[in-house]
Design an enzyme around this catalytic site. Structure first.
Site, PDB file in Angstrom:
ATOM      1  N   LEU A  18      -8.120  -0.881  -0.088  1.00  0.00           N
ATOM      2  CA  LEU A  18      -7.615   0.493  -0.063  1.00  0.00           C
ATOM      3  C   LEU A  18      -8.316   1.184  -1.227  1.00  0.00           C
ATOM      4  O   LEU A  18      -8.589   0.545  -2.248  1.00  0.00           O
ATOM      5  CB  LEU A  18      -6.102   0.522  -0.276  1.00  0.00           C
ATOM      6  CG  LEU A  18      -5.217  -0.002   0.865  1.00  0.00           C
ATOM      7  CD1 LEU A  18      -3.753   0.014   0.459  1.00  0.00           C
ATOM      8  CD2 LEU A  18      -5.412   0.814   2.139  1.00  0.00           C
ATOM      9  N   ASP A  19      -8.563   2.481  -1.109  1.00  0.00           N
ATOM     10  CA  ASP A  19      -9.227   3.210  -2.192  1.00  0.00           C
ATOM     11  C   ASP A  19      -8.376   3.180  -3.455  1.00  0.00           C
ATOM     12  O   ASP A  19      -7.159   2.986  -3.395  1.00  0.00           O
ATOM     13  CB  ASP A  19      -9.452   4.680  -1.795  1.00  0.00           C
ATOM     14  CG  ASP A  19     -10.411   4.803  -0.623  1.00  0.00           C
ATOM     15  OD1 ASP A  19     -11.170   3.851  -0.371  1.00  0.00           O
ATOM     16  OD2 ASP A  19     -10.380   5.860   0.035  1.00  0.00           O
TER      17      ASP A  19
END
Ligand code: URA
Length: 239
Positions: free
Chosen positions: A103-104
């Site tokens: 996930l960013d």
């Protein structure tokens, strides 16, 4: 499941293989109440009661955790700039954990953490098209044209046509809207790029589910727990 006693104790974190062999020879270990002094003794870690120096050894080869990832943590095992998601995990020091996918830095929500490489590989395999659902706050109002474009496959600025995706507009906000987006692939910055292709901007992103596994709403940001046996069976089914 059978394995050598010295290997099991070393993987559990009791010590190096050499140290463990020494402990065994000196009589520190009992299996089902009997002192075992040969290090190649085979134990069944699901059935046998193994005790080292008074401590019951509850060995499991694999661990499966769900983390409610906060912003500011990198999905990696090491990073020079930011803390990693593994910095949020404690009590599993003897397991070689890693995050399943990415996930960013500024994305929150459901992240799986495990030491089961085969499981991670199957969950991430692009050919499997597993569903991932996100909640997003958007700057700009998304509309039915965007919903149709998501269904058709958004074309990114690279020319890549995304797989069919589901966009649900939940509500309007002062500056835009809140939406739910379901995708079946996992390209880099995929949601942000898809929304950008509709000339709008993601300002908040949170993953809610992977396949049939939902983020536990009682987990605060930064908290984690083991998957229940039922969640694990459901997740592994048809992987
Ligand atoms: N899509 C993104 O743009 N970012 C994420 O973190 C996950 C999906």
């Amino acid at each position: 499941m059978e394995m050598r006693l010295d290997k099991l104790l070393a993987s559990y974190g009791i010590g190096s293989r050499k140290e463990v062999k020494n402990y065994i020879r000196k009589g520190f270990v009992t299996v089902n109440g009997k002192i075992i002094k040969n290090d190649d003794y085979k134990v069944d870690y699901q059935q046998d009661e193994i005790i080292f120096d008074g401590e019951v050894i509850e060995y499991r080869p694999y661990v499966y955790l769900m983390l409610n990832k906060p912003q500011g943590y990198v999905c990696a095992t090491k990073d020079n700039l930011h803390p990693t998601v593994l910095d949020l995990i404690f009590g599993y020091e003897n397991y070689d954990l890693f995050p399943v996918g990415r996930l960013d830095l500024d994305t929150e929500g459901l992240l799986l953490i495990t030491n089961d490489g085969d499981f991670a590989h199957r969950l991430l395999a692009p050919s499997r098209h597993h569903s991932k659902v996100y909640f997003a706050s958007i700057e700009g109002k998304m509309n039915q044209e965007d919903v149709a474009a998501f269904k058709q496959g958004i074309v990114l600025d690279t020319g890549y046509r995304c797989k069919e995706a589901n966009l649900e507009i939940l509500e309007e906000t002062e500056t835009g809207c809140n939406v739910k987006i379901e995708i079946f692939e996992g390209k880099f910055h995929q949601i942000k790029k898809m929304v950008a292709a509709c000339n709008k901007k993601v300002i908040y992103l949170k993953r809610l589910s992977i396949k049939n596994l939902q983020l536990d709403r009682t987990l605060e940001l930064g908290d984690f727990r083991e998957l229940s046996p039922m969640e694990l069976v459901d997740l592994m089914n048809d992987l």
